[in-house]
Write a protein that holds these residues in place. Structure first.
Motif, short mmCIF file in Angstrom:
data_model
loop_
_atom_site.label_atom_id
_atom_site.label_comp_id
_atom_site.label_asym_id
_atom_site.label_seq_id
_atom_site.Cartn_x
_atom_site.Cartn_y
_atom_site.Cartn_z
N TYR A 79 -47.80 8.11 38.68
CA TYR A 79 -47.22 6.86 39.19
C TYR A 79 -47.74 6.49 40.59
CZ TYR A 79 -44.19 6.27 35.22
OH TYR A 79 -43.72 6.05 33.94
N GLU A 80 -48.24 7.47 41.33
CA GLU A 80 -48.85 7.18 42.63
C GLU A 80 -50.31 6.76 42.49
OE1 GLU A 80 -47.52 6.98 45.73
OE2 GLU A 80 -45.57 7.22 44.72
N GLY A 81 -50.88 6.87 41.30
CA GLY A 81 -52.24 6.44 41.06
C GLY A 81 -53.29 7.52 41.17
N PHE A 82 -52.88 8.75 41.36
CA PHE A 82 -53.84 9.85 41.49
C PHE A 82 -54.42 10.28 40.14
CE2 PHE A 82 -51.06 10.68 45.25
CZ PHE A 82 -52.00 10.30 46.19
N LEU A 83 -53.73 9.98 39.04
CA LEU A 83 -54.18 10.40 37.72
C LEU A 83 -54.55 9.22 36.83
CD1 LEU A 83 -51.68 13.28 36.85
CD2 LEU A 83 -54.04 13.46 37.61
N SER A 84 -55.15 8.19 37.41
CA SER A 84 -55.56 7.06 36.59
C SER A 84 -56.89 7.39 35.90
CB SER A 84 -55.71 5.81 37.44
OG SER A 84 -56.79 5.95 38.34
N VAL A 85 -57.17 6.71 34.81
CA VAL A 85 -58.40 6.95 34.06
C VAL A 85 -59.61 6.62 34.93
CG1 VAL A 85 -59.74 6.22 32.06
CG2 VAL A 85 -57.29 6.59 31.84
N GLU A 86 -59.53 5.52 35.66
CA GLU A 86 -60.65 5.10 36.51
C GLU A 86 -60.95 6.14 37.58
OE1 GLU A 86 -58.00 3.07 35.89
OE2 GLU A 86 -58.96 1.79 34.41
N ARG A 87 -59.91 6.62 38.24
CA ARG A 87 -60.11 7.60 39.31
C ARG A 87 -60.67 8.91 38.77
NH1 ARG A 87 -57.02 8.43 44.56
NH2 ARG A 87 -57.62 10.52 45.16
N LEU A 88 -60.12 9.38 37.67
CA LEU A 88 -60.60 10.64 37.10
C LEU A 88 -62.03 10.51 36.58
CD1 LEU A 88 -57.38 11.84 35.26
CD2 LEU A 88 -58.32 12.69 37.40
N SER A 89 -62.38 9.35 36.01
CA SER A 89 -63.75 9.17 35.53
C SER A 89 -64.73 9.13 36.69
CB SER A 89 -63.86 7.92 34.67
OG SER A 89 -63.60 6.77 35.43
#
Length: 99
Positions: A79-89
């Motif tokens: 929910y804080e955005g650390f595990l988004s698909v874009e970030r992880l990719s």
């Protein structure tokens, strides 16, 4: 800040927690186990590596508590955005996924 939670999100959360719970269970199983061979006490006809006292109730409780903590940390990070698909990719050097 309001959240609308759908049945899909709830079932996905349960599925993730279920898989995480089993992973943590397999990680906690070997802790505190003493085999018959280590204690020098063996019952005839049993494997020497069989545990003397498995303490499964305690392990199930620890598994549930640790899984809840790991799940809460994961949900917070999502929910804080650390595990988004874009970030992880980006972290893995892959092209970003866009609809």
């Amino acid at each position: 800040m309001t959240f609308q939670i759908s049945a899909y999100q709830i079932s996905t959360g349960f599925a993730i927690y279920f898989v995480l719970w089993w992973l943590v269970l397999f990680l906690t199983l070997p802790f505190g186990v003493r085999s018959q061979h280590e204690d020098g006490v063996g019952v005839p006809g049993t494997d020497p590596g069989a545990p003397i006292l498995a303490r499964m109730g305690r392990k199930l409780l620890w598994t549930t508590l640790l899984s809840a903590v790991f799940f809460a940390i994961g949900m917070w990070a999502y929910y804080e955005g650390f595990l988004s698909v874009e970030r992880l990719s980006r972290l893995m050097g892959m092209p970003a996924f866009h609809n």
